[in-house]
Motif scaffolding. Structure first.
Motif, PDB file in Angstrom:
ATOM      1  N   MET B   1       0.837  -1.201   0.000  1.00  0.00           N
ATOM      2  CA  MET B   1       0.000   0.000   0.000  1.00  0.00           C
ATOM      3  C   MET B   1       0.874   1.254   0.000  1.00  0.00           C
ATOM      4  N   ILE B   2       2.084   1.125   0.614  1.00  0.00           N
ATOM      5  CA  ILE B   2       2.924   2.312   0.755  1.00  0.00           C
ATOM      6  C   ILE B   2       3.311   2.878  -0.616  1.00  0.00           C
ATOM      7  N   PHE B 241      -4.713   0.752  10.189  1.00  0.00           N
ATOM      8  CA  PHE B 241      -4.479  -0.661   9.885  1.00  0.00           C
ATOM      9  C   PHE B 241      -5.683  -1.295   9.192  1.00  0.00           C
ATOM     10  N   GLY B 242      -6.865  -0.772   9.506  1.00  0.00           N
ATOM     11  CA  GLY B 242      -8.077  -1.271   8.857  1.00  0.00           C
ATOM     12  C   GLY B 242      -8.074  -0.969   7.362  1.00  0.00           C
ATOM     13  N   TYR B 247      -7.411  -2.859   1.868  1.00  0.00           N
ATOM     14  CA  TYR B 247      -6.848  -2.745   0.522  1.00  0.00           C
ATOM     15  C   TYR B 247      -6.208  -4.052   0.084  1.00  0.00           C
ATOM     16  N   HIS B 248      -5.497  -4.690   0.991  1.00  0.00           N
ATOM     17  CA  HIS B 248      -4.808  -5.928   0.645  1.00  0.00           C
ATOM     18  C   HIS B 248      -5.729  -7.130   0.546  1.00  0.00           C
ATOM     19  N   LEU B 249      -6.771  -7.128   1.364  1.00  0.00           N
ATOM     20  CA  LEU B 249      -7.684  -8.277   1.357  1.00  0.00           C
ATOM     21  C   LEU B 249      -8.856  -8.072   0.401  1.00  0.00           C
ATOM     22  N   SER B 250      -8.935  -6.857  -0.170  1.00  0.00           N
ATOM     23  CA  SER B 250     -10.075  -6.507  -1.030  1.00  0.00           C
ATOM     24  C   SER B 250     -11.419  -6.748  -0.353  1.00  0.00           C
ATOM     25  N   VAL B 251     -11.524  -6.302   0.882  1.00  0.00           N
ATOM     26  CA  VAL B 251     -12.820  -6.319   1.567  1.00  0.00           C
ATOM     27  C   VAL B 251     -13.134  -4.878   1.967  1.00  0.00           C
ATOM     28  N   PRO B 252     -14.410  -4.579   2.196  1.00  0.00           N
ATOM     29  CA  PRO B 252     -14.747  -3.194   2.548  1.00  0.00           C
ATOM     30  C   PRO B 252     -14.063  -2.775   3.854  1.00  0.00           C
TER      31      PRO B 252
END
Lengths: 258, 285
Positions: B1-2, B241-242, B247-252
């Motif tokens: 994400m960075i 962190f949420g 973003y990484h897990l592709s969940v809302p």
């Protein structure tokens, strides 16, 4: 209107629903007095206090504080109030004794101004008066009922009020502490010259300590100094309470001192 | 994400908005929780949905309004709902909490009708319900920045008054504090923060961001100041962190942020328990 009339109540009436809680009350509290306001349960003592403080508005009549009509009165730091409800506040509230007592300075500090270091000093001084300075950083919920009550008295004293109003402050406080408490009140009244108004249903104890007494049951039945009160016909008192009242200890040395 | 953060504007918008929301939502949340108004956040978030639905409908049916940003209409409804709650609380003096279900169900009821008239439940709506890392536009971010700054200034200026009002209204009144006015100002701030936070955490979970960090802080803090600071720390940790894991897990992000807040809450409760046991041991030793 005299300078030393701190509270003037003129023909004040107040109704809850359809019943009068207080009716046509006239009362004046002069500077330097320690007035005990007594009366049976439901006699309108607390209502009268609320009317004085503008927490409720009278249906009829006028209230003046320090010579000013209530609505124009702004110098709230001159009045300290210890409510009956002090013992039933949200005891889980996350606040320290310091934060609670410092709250008493809000009107003195004024809008758009902040708490400063010297306010903390003032808070500690107020806590010393009630012997609670060791608990400065305690959470208010951690204290016993009697200790909390003293903290609330410190909150009322922190702004150096000229008038201190207490609504049944000894409810739920044990006998030994009640004696200490009256001692403290006398000290405040005599040494610091704070005018006191204390509501109580314990007519015996209050008349030992107060300089003046007012008996109300919807209306004022008696208002005068303690000496006069002690000579007051007990017939009238029985009438006021609707039953026989125990003879009170007259000629108490503390009363005679004055 | 960075790395992606510098590459994609939408990520910058989401992250910066998140940081701002993670700050103001728990800040106001502290006052909401200690005044026992936790459910107000829920009522206001639901009425925000009504505003969003109204905006989607207008966008569809009225020509010339096709670039409407639903967030603004959400804010208008949220503030309107806040004012209504205050009025209802006066009507039902002895049942003040009744105002909350009235506004909440009224909001959802009207919302459902408007959504159906606008033909439907699409992905847009899903992101409003549960939050999204892609929904925040640059404009929205700036709006949130203005709201954050305003809330911060007001809370600092009226800290004394807000504190006294929360602790005991009677004392506030005899301190010369204008309770009605401050309370109104407060509830409007809450409404605006909810509408702002909704873009990140979603309508259904926005109240969590105002209450869960406070719930955790209450277990540990001794003073009111500590409660505020810890609530903000917990809020920021959950949001940052949420968003990252979302973003990484592709969940809302609504889901990940709230779950992190719950984990913090459990840890805080565990901490309290351990401290209590230590204290007991110290007593007996």
């Amino acid at each position: 209107m005299q300078e030393d009339n701190l509270v003037e109540i003129e023909n004040v009436s107040y109704k809850y629903e359809r019943q009068y809680a207080v009716k046509d009350v006239n009362m004046t509290i002069k500077s330097g007095q320690f007035l005990g306001l007594v009366g049976p349960n439901g006699s309108g003592k607390s209502t009268l206090i609320k009317l004085m403080l503008g927490l409720i508005k009278p249906e009829e009549g006028k209230v003046r504080l320090f010579g000013q009509p209530l609505r124009q009165f702004k110098r709230w730091q001159d009045i300290g109030f210890v409510s009956q409800k002090a013992s039933s506040f949200n005891s889980g509230f996350p606040a320290t004794v310091l934060e609670v007592v410092r709250m008493g300075l809000v009107s003195k500090i004024g809008t758009f101004k902040f708490f400063h270091k010297h306010h903390k000093q003032k808070t500690i001084e107020a806590l010393k008066t009630v012997d609670m300075e060791a608990y400065l950083h305690y959470n208010i919920g951690e204290l016993s009922g009697g200790q909390q009550q003293r903290v609330f008295i410190a909150r009322a004293l922190v702004s150096d009020p000229k008038l201190l109003i207490l609504d049944e402050p000894t409810v739920g406080v044990d006998a030994q502490h009640v004696a200490e408490f009256y001692h403290l009140l006398r000290k405040l009244n005599r040494e610091k010259g704070i005018t006191l108004l204390m509501v109580s249903h314990d007519i015996g104890t209050i008349t030992e300590h107060a300089t003046h007494v007012a008996c109300i049951n919807k209306t004022v039945h008696f208002h005068g100094d303690t000496q006069e009160y002690n000579e007051f016909d007990s017939e009238d008192l029985n009438h006021l309470y609707g039953h026989v009242v125990q003879q009170l200890s007259h000629n108490h040395p503390e009363v005679n001192e004055r | 994400m960075i790395e992606s953060f510098f590459e994609y504007e939408f990520l910058q918008n989401a992250a910066l908005t998140g940081v701002m929301i993670g700050f103001v939502a728990p800040l106001l949340g502290v006052f909401i929780v200690v005044r026992r108004l936790s459910l107000i956040a829920d009522a206001l978030s639901h009425i925000t949905l009504t505003g969003i639905a109204a905006s989607l409908l207008l966008e569809k049916k009225v020509t010339g309004l096709n670039n409407l940003n639903p967030v603004y209409m959400g804010m208008v409804f949220s503030v309107g709902g806040a004012v209504l709650i205050e009025q209802l609380r006066k009507v039902y003096k002895h049942y003040e909490e009744l105002a909350i279900p009235i506004i909440l169900s009224g909001g959802i009821g009207l919302g459902v009708i408007l959504i159906s008239l606008a033909d439907g439940f699409n992905t847009d709506l899903f992101s409003y319900l549960f939050g999204s890392v892609t929904a925040v536009s640059r404009d929205n971010m700036w709006t949130v920045a203005i709201i954050t700054a305003a809330v911060l200034v007001i809370v600092i200026l009226f800290y004394k008054e807000l504190f006294v009002l929360s602790f005991d209204e009677e004392h506030a009144s005899i301190s010369g504090v204008n309770g009605k006015w401050i309370h109104f100002l407060f509830i409007v701030m809450v409404a605006l923060v909810i509408a702002s936070a909704m873009q990140i955490v979603g309508i259904l979970l926005v109240s969590a961001l105002m209450t869960l960090p406070v719930a955790a802080a209450l277990r540990i803090a001794r003073s009111f100041k500590q409660t505020i600071v810890l609530s903000i720390v917990f809020g920021e940790v959950a949001v940052i962190f949420g968003l990252f894991s979302s973003y990484h897990l592709s969940v809302p992000p609504g889901g990940t942020i709230v779950m992190l807040a719950i984990i913090q809450l459990i840890l805080a409760m565990g901490y309290k328990k351990i401290m209590a046991q230590k204290w007991l041991k110290g007593e007996t030793a």
